[in-house]
Design an enzyme around this catalytic site. Structure first.
Site, PDB file in Angstrom:
ATOM      1  N   HIS A  23       0.875  -1.173   0.000  1.00 14.56           N
ATOM      2  CA  HIS A  23       0.000   0.000   0.000  1.00 14.56           C
ATOM      3  C   HIS A  23       0.906   1.215   0.000  1.00 14.56           C
ATOM      4  O   HIS A  23       1.966   1.216   0.613  1.00 14.56           O
ATOM      5  CB  HIS A  23      -0.907  -0.007   1.241  1.00 14.56           C
ATOM      6  CG  HIS A  23      -1.857   1.147   1.277  1.00 14.56           C
ATOM      7  ND1 HIS A  23      -2.847   1.310   0.332  1.00 14.56           N
ATOM      8  CD2 HIS A  23      -1.962   2.202   2.125  1.00 14.56           C
ATOM      9  CE1 HIS A  23      -3.528   2.416   0.609  1.00 14.56           C
ATOM     10  NE2 HIS A  23      -3.007   2.974   1.685  1.00 14.56           N
ATOM     11  N   CYS A 113      -3.313   2.709  -5.632  1.00 13.11           N
ATOM     12  CA  CYS A 113      -2.761   3.639  -4.643  1.00 13.11           C
ATOM     13  C   CYS A 113      -1.363   4.130  -5.027  1.00 13.11           C
ATOM     14  O   CYS A 113      -1.024   5.286  -4.787  1.00 13.11           O
ATOM     15  CB  CYS A 113      -2.748   3.001  -3.252  1.00 13.11           C
ATOM     16  SG  CYS A 113      -1.822   1.451  -3.136  1.00 13.11           S
TER      17      CYS A 113
END
Length: 163
Positions: A23, A113
């Protein structure tokens, strides 16, 4: 913060190891990051990519780095600085803050992301993990096609022997 990590500076990319994926967040300063989260704000962070895959939307949130990281390993990783010139820090932060609490399109392969935070830092969205995923899918597809062709050839040869 774990020892040995350099302190993030505004505009830095933060890579968070979630096990099966990475992430990414953008460090804003004063302990805060900007990152994409599921549109359902009550969902645990482990489900961020999974939920966003199905909704094809994500929400941009300003959160404390320690809340986003949870118990996962993380590091500052401006890995694209060798191939892309970062925008001025002030411009990165000003542009990033415009996105707070906005819903944005989300797609694992083209608008994930990592694409989001690299777009803020460099003016262009880049994602190695998306490239790796696409390459893996192509490799799996090639193996599947080759297997199907091989099975077809073997079946054809076995039929020839039967007659």
């Amino acid at each position: 913060m774990a020892s040995g990590k350099r302190d993030p500076q505004p505009g830095d990319l933060i890579e968070i190891n979630r096990g099966i994926y990475r992430h990414w967040a953008l460090y804003l300063g004063d302990g805060y990051v900007l990152n994409v989260t599921p549109v359902d704000e009550g969902a645990p962070s482990l489900l961020v990519s999974t939920m966003s895959i199905f909704t094809r939307k994500a929400k941009v949130k300003k959160q404390l780095l320690k809340e986003v990281v949870e118990n996962n390993d993380w590091k500052v990783n401006n890995k694209y600085d060798q191939s892309h010139t970062p925008l001025p820090v002030k411009e990165i932060i000003q542009h990033a803050e415009l996105y707070i609490d906005m819903e944005v399109p989300y797609d694992v392969l083209s608008k994930n992301c990592e694409h989001f935070v690299t777009m803020l830092r460099y003016g262009e969205g880049v994602s190695d993990q998306a490239k790796i995923a696409i390459g893996s899918m192509l490799a799996v597809g090639a193996v599947a096609v080759a297997s199907t062709v091989l099975v077809g050839l073997l079946r054809g040869k076995s039929r020839e022997k039967e007659y």
